[in-house]
Design a protein around this motif. Structure first.
Motif, PDB file in Angstrom:
ATOM      1  N   ALA A 135       0.828  -1.209   0.000  1.00 25.01           N
ATOM      2  CA  ALA A 135       0.000   0.000   0.000  1.00 25.01           C
ATOM      3  C   ALA A 135       0.861   1.256   0.000  1.00 25.01           C
ATOM      4  O   ALA A 135       0.607   2.209  -0.747  1.00 25.01           O
ATOM      5  N   VAL A 136       1.896   1.267   0.834  1.00 28.30           N
ATOM      6  CA  VAL A 136       2.791   2.425   0.887  1.00 28.30           C
ATOM      7  C   VAL A 136       3.552   2.572  -0.424  1.00 28.30           C
ATOM      8  O   VAL A 136       3.648   3.667  -0.991  1.00 28.30           O
ATOM      9  N   ALA A 137       4.106   1.477  -0.911  1.00 30.51           N
ATOM     10  CA  ALA A 137       4.902   1.527  -2.143  1.00 30.51           C
ATOM     11  C   ALA A 137       4.072   1.989  -3.338  1.00 30.51           C
ATOM     12  O   ALA A 137       4.577   2.699  -4.216  1.00 30.51           O
ATOM     13  N   ASN A 138       2.796   1.596  -3.377  1.00 32.64           N
ATOM     14  CA  ASN A 138       1.939   1.924  -4.515  1.00 32.64           C
ATOM     15  C   ASN A 138       1.375   3.335  -4.460  1.00 32.64           C
ATOM     16  O   ASN A 138       0.898   3.849  -5.484  1.00 32.64           O
ATOM     17  N   THR A 139       1.396   3.952  -3.283  1.00 27.33           N
ATOM     18  CA  THR A 139       0.812   5.286  -3.164  1.00 27.33           C
ATOM     19  C   THR A 139       1.843   6.399  -3.122  1.00 27.33           C
ATOM     20  O   THR A 139       1.568   7.517  -3.567  1.00 27.33           O
ATOM     21  N   ASN A 140       3.040   6.127  -2.597  1.00 29.20           N
ATOM     22  CA  ASN A 140       4.067   7.164  -2.505  1.00 29.20           C
ATOM     23  C   ASN A 140       5.425   6.579  -2.867  1.00 29.20           C
ATOM     24  O   ASN A 140       6.030   5.861  -2.075  1.00 29.20           O
ATOM     25  N   PRO A 141       5.935   6.901  -4.062  1.00 29.53           N
ATOM     26  CA  PRO A 141       7.254   6.368  -4.457  1.00 29.53           C
ATOM     27  C   PRO A 141       8.385   6.895  -3.599  1.00 29.53           C
ATOM     28  O   PRO A 141       9.472   6.302  -3.575  1.00 29.53           O
ATOM     29  N   ASN A 142       8.156   7.964  -2.872  1.00 28.46           N
ATOM     30  CA  ASN A 142       9.188   8.561  -2.030  1.00 28.46           C
ATOM     31  C   ASN A 142       9.119   7.915  -0.642  1.00 28.46           C
ATOM     32  O   ASN A 142       8.741   8.534   0.350  1.00 28.46           O
ATOM     33  N   HIS A 143       9.497   6.636  -0.597  1.00 30.70           N
ATOM     34  CA  HIS A 143       9.332   5.858   0.635  1.00 30.70           C
ATOM     35  C   HIS A 143      10.575   5.037   0.954  1.00 30.70           C
ATOM     36  O   HIS A 143      11.354   4.697   0.063  1.00 30.70           O
ATOM     37  N   ALA A 144      10.724   4.724   2.237  1.00 34.46           N
ATOM     38  CA  ALA A 144      11.666   3.701   2.693  1.00 34.46           C
ATOM     39  C   ALA A 144      10.872   2.769   3.608  1.00 34.46           C
ATOM     40  O   ALA A 144      10.343   3.199   4.635  1.00 34.46           O
ATOM     41  N   ILE A 145      10.757   1.519   3.210  1.00 38.11           N
ATOM     42  CA  ILE A 145      10.076   0.504   4.003  1.00 38.11           C
ATOM     43  C   ILE A 145      11.140  -0.282   4.748  1.00 38.11           C
ATOM     44  O   ILE A 145      12.034  -0.867   4.132  1.00 38.11           O
ATOM     45  N   LEU A 146      11.074  -0.265   6.073  1.00 35.03           N
ATOM     46  CA  LEU A 146      12.110  -0.869   6.909  1.00 35.03           C
ATOM     47  C   LEU A 146      11.568  -2.133   7.565  1.00 35.03           C
ATOM     48  O   LEU A 146      10.693  -2.065   8.428  1.00 35.03           O
ATOM     49  N   ARG A 147      12.097  -3.278   7.158  1.00 32.07           N
ATOM     50  CA  ARG A 147      11.731  -4.540   7.806  1.00 32.07           C
ATOM     51  C   ARG A 147      12.694  -4.800   8.965  1.00 32.07           C
ATOM     52  O   ARG A 147      13.912  -4.759   8.777  1.00 32.07           O
ATOM     53  N   THR A 148      12.132  -5.082  10.112  1.00 31.01           N
ATOM     54  CA  THR A 148      12.958  -5.397  11.269  1.00 31.01           C
ATOM     55  C   THR A 148      12.435  -6.664  11.926  1.00 31.01           C
ATOM     56  O   THR A 148      11.524  -7.303  11.403  1.00 31.01           O
ATOM     57  N   ALA A 149      13.020  -7.031  13.064  1.00 31.39           N
ATOM     58  CA  ALA A 149      12.678  -8.324  13.665  1.00 31.39           C
ATOM     59  C   ALA A 149      12.938  -8.319  15.164  1.00 31.39           C
ATOM     60  O   ALA A 149      13.844  -7.641  15.650  1.00 31.39           O
ATOM     61  N   TRP A 150      12.117  -9.058  15.898  1.00 32.28           N
ATOM     62  CA  TRP A 150      12.369  -9.404  17.295  1.00 32.28           C
ATOM     63  C   TRP A 150      12.740  -8.173  18.135  1.00 32.28           C
ATOM     64  O   TRP A 150      13.775  -8.134  18.798  1.00 32.28           O
ATOM     65  N   ILE A 151      11.876  -7.170  18.127  1.00 31.01           N
ATOM     66  CA  ILE A 151      12.167  -5.903  18.795  1.00 31.01           C
ATOM     67  C   ILE A 151      12.083  -6.053  20.318  1.00 31.01           C
ATOM     68  O   ILE A 151      11.158  -6.661  20.847  1.00 31.01           O
ATOM     69  N   TYR A 152      13.054  -5.470  20.993  1.00 30.53           N
ATOM     70  CA  TYR A 152      13.045  -5.402  22.457  1.00 30.53           C
ATOM     71  C   TYR A 152      13.509  -4.012  22.873  1.00 30.53           C
ATOM     72  O   TYR A 152      14.129  -3.276  22.086  1.00 30.53           O
ATOM     73  N   SER A 153      13.233  -3.635  24.115  1.00 24.31           N
ATOM     74  CA  SER A 153      13.592  -2.311  24.605  1.00 24.31           C
ATOM     75  C   SER A 153      13.259  -2.222  26.089  1.00 24.31           C
ATOM     76  O   SER A 153      12.649  -3.143  26.646  1.00 24.31           O
ATOM     77  N   PRO A 154      13.618  -1.117  26.738  1.00 22.70           N
ATOM     78  CA  PRO A 154      13.187  -0.919  28.127  1.00 22.70           C
ATOM     79  C   PRO A 154      11.726  -0.502  28.228  1.00 22.70           C
ATOM     80  O   PRO A 154      11.203  -0.341  29.330  1.00 22.70           O
ATOM     81  N   TYR A 155      11.048  -0.307  27.068  1.00 17.92           N
ATOM     82  CA  TYR A 155       9.712   0.272  27.043  1.00 17.92           C
ATOM     83  C   TYR A 155       8.649  -0.779  26.706  1.00 17.92           C
ATOM     84  O   TYR A 155       8.896  -1.689  25.928  1.00 17.92           O
ATOM     85  N   GLY A 156       7.466  -0.609  27.259  1.00 17.75           N
ATOM     86  CA  GLY A 156       6.337  -1.433  26.862  1.00 17.75           C
ATOM     87  C   GLY A 156       6.523  -2.909  27.161  1.00 17.75           C
ATOM     88  O   GLY A 156       7.288  -3.310  28.038  1.00 17.75           O
ATOM     89  N   LYS A 157       5.810  -3.731  26.394  1.00 19.18           N
ATOM     90  CA  LYS A 157       5.872  -5.182  26.559  1.00 19.18           C
ATOM     91  C   LYS A 157       6.733  -5.790  25.458  1.00 19.18           C
ATOM     92  O   LYS A 157       6.566  -5.466  24.283  1.00 19.18           O
ATOM     93  N   ASN A 158       7.645  -6.673  25.830  1.00 21.32           N
ATOM     94  CA  ASN A 158       8.465  -7.357  24.834  1.00 21.32           C
ATOM     95  C   ASN A 158       9.103  -8.583  25.467  1.00 21.32           C
ATOM     96  O   ASN A 158       9.049  -8.781  26.685  1.00 21.32           O
ATOM     97  N   PHE A 159       9.716  -9.405  24.635  1.00 21.14           N
ATOM     98  CA  PHE A 159      10.281 -10.685  25.065  1.00 21.14           C
ATOM     99  C   PHE A 159      11.333 -10.492  26.153  1.00 21.14           C
ATOM    100  O   PHE A 159      11.347 -11.218  27.156  1.00 21.14           O
ATOM    101  N   LEU A 160      12.225  -9.537  25.977  1.00 23.89           N
ATOM    102  CA  LEU A 160      13.303  -9.349  26.944  1.00 23.89           C
ATOM    103  C   LEU A 160      12.740  -9.032  28.329  1.00 23.89           C
ATOM    104  O   LEU A 160      13.156  -9.623  29.337  1.00 23.89           O
ATOM    105  N   LYS A 161      11.801  -8.125  28.390  1.00 19.98           N
ATOM    106  CA  LYS A 161      11.223  -7.751  29.683  1.00 19.98           C
ATOM    107  C   LYS A 161      10.441  -8.912  30.296  1.00 19.98           C
ATOM    108  O   LYS A 161      10.449  -9.103  31.516  1.00 19.98           O
TER     109      LYS A 161
END
Length: 296
Positions: A135-161
Motif C-alpha cells: 500500500a505504501v509503495a503503490n501510493t508514494n514512491p518517495n518511501h523507505a520501508i524498513l523490515r525489522t525483527a524481534w524488537i526489544y527495549s526498556p519500554y512497553g511489553k516485549n520478550f526481553l522484559k
C-alpha cells in the motif's frame, strides 16, 4: 527537521522520541484521540497543518496470535491505515518511512533473507503487514520501508522484559529453540530512522528509496536470546535461571511463526553506510538499564 510519527505508544515510537530529544529534530507523535488511522478521512489536511518534513509510519496491529481471529482489524490498521498515510504523504510531496516485519517471509529459506527474496507470510499478521508494504509503495514512491525483527527495549511489553520478569519468579524457563532471527533494539532502530530520515529529506536519489532490512547484527534462537538475558541478569542479581529448549509445536500458539527470521542488512550498509550493533551488545545494555538504571 520536523518528523511526524504515528503510533505514539509503541517501543520504536518511544525510543525515537527519546533519541530525537538529544538532537535538533522535532518529533510530533500522533495517536488517538488526535488521529484515528482506522477512520482516516482528512489525513492530508491533518498532516499539512503540522508541516512535517517526513512521516514515520509506526502504528501497527502487532498481536500476532489475536490477529488470526481478528483479521479485519489487523488489515484495517496494517494495510488500510498504511495506504491512507502513503496517499497523504504523496499529496504533500514528502517522504514516508514505514516499519514492517520479518513475518512477511515464510521462514523456509536456509540463509538470511535479503530484500529481493520472494515474500510468503504464514500468518494473518504477516499478510496484513505485507499488504501495508504494498500500500505504501503503490501510493508514494518517495518511501523507505524498513523490515525489522524481534524488537526489544526498556519500554512497553516485549520478550526481553518478559524473560526478566519470569526469571525472577521461576528457576526454569521453557523457550522455543527452533526459530532463529536477529534480535533488534528499539533504540538502535530509532537511531537508524533518524539517519535514514535525514538522507531522504536531503538526497533525492532513487537508490535510497525502497525496501531495506534493518535488524541487529548476529543471530540466535529465542532460547539463545533468553539465555543471554538471564546470564546478564545473573551478573547483577546473582540469581541463576535455567533455560530449557522446546519446539514451536510444544508451545502450540494460534499463529505460525517463520522458523528463519534472519534478515540480511547488507543493502542498508551499502547504500546508507551503517549497520546496527550486535544483538548481544545491545540487549546487554537494555538488561543493565532495567536492572541498574545504567546502560554502560
Amino acid at each position: 527537521m520536523r518528523i511526524v510519527i504515528t503510533g505514539k505508544e509503541g517501543q520504536v515510537a518511544t525510543a525515537l522520541k527519546t533519541a530525537a530529544s538529544w538532537t535538533s529534530t522535532e518529533v510530533l507523535a500522533l495517536g488517538r484521540p488526535e488521529i484515528d488511522l482506522e477512520k482516516a478521512t482528512n489525513l492530508t489536511e491533518q498532516l499539512a497543518a503540522l508541516s512535517p518534513d517526513i512521516v514515520i509510519s509506526l502504528a501497527a496491529y502487532t498481536n500476532v496470535d489475536k490477529a488470526e481471529t481478528d483479521s479485519d482489524r489487523a488489515f484495517a490498521v496494517n494495510r488500510d491505515a498504511a495506504h491512507a498515510l502513503g496517499e497523504a504523504t504523496a499529496n504533500l510531496n514528502i517522504p514516508i518511512i514505514h516499519m514492517s516485519t520479518d513475518y512477511v517471509f515464510d521462514g523456509l529459506k536456509p540463509q538470511p533473507y535479503d530484500e529481493s527474496d520472494p515474500t510468503g507470510p504464514i500468518s494473518v499478521y504477516g499478510r496484513s503487514k505485507l499488504a501495508g508494504e504494498l500500500a505504501v509503495a503503490n501510493t508514494n514512491p518517495n518511501h523507505a520501508i524498513l523490515r525489522t525483527a524481534w524488537i526489544y527495549s526498556p519500554y512497553g511489553k516485549n520478550f526481553l522484559k518478559t524473560i526478566l520478569r519470569v526469571s525472577r519468579e521461576k528457576d526454569e524457563l521453557r523457550v522455543v529453540s527452533d526459530q532463529v532471527g536477529c534480535p533488534t533494539s528499539a533504540d538502535d532502530i530509532a537511531g537508524a530512522i533518524l539517519q535514514i530520515a535525514e538522507r531522504l529529506r536531503s538526497d533525492p536519489s532513487p537508490r535510497l528509496r525502497g525496501i531495506f532490512h534493518v535488524a541487529g547484527a548476529g543471530e540466535c534462537s529465542w532460547a539463545g536470546l533468553a539465555t543471554h538475558i538471564v546470564s546478564t541478569a545473573e551478573e547483577i542479581t546473582g540469581r541463576t535461571t535455567k533455560v530449557n529448549e522446546i519446539t514451536s509445536r510444544e508451545l502450540n500458539l494460534p499463529a505460525n511463526r517463520p522458523s528463519n527470521s534472519r534478515l540480511d542488512c547488507s543493502k542498508l550498509l551499502n547504500l546508507y553506510g551503517f549497520r546496527l550493533p550486535d544483538w548481544k551488545r545491545s540487549s546487554r545494555k537494555v538488561v543493565l538499564k532495567l536492572l541498574t538504571g545504567n546502560d554502560r
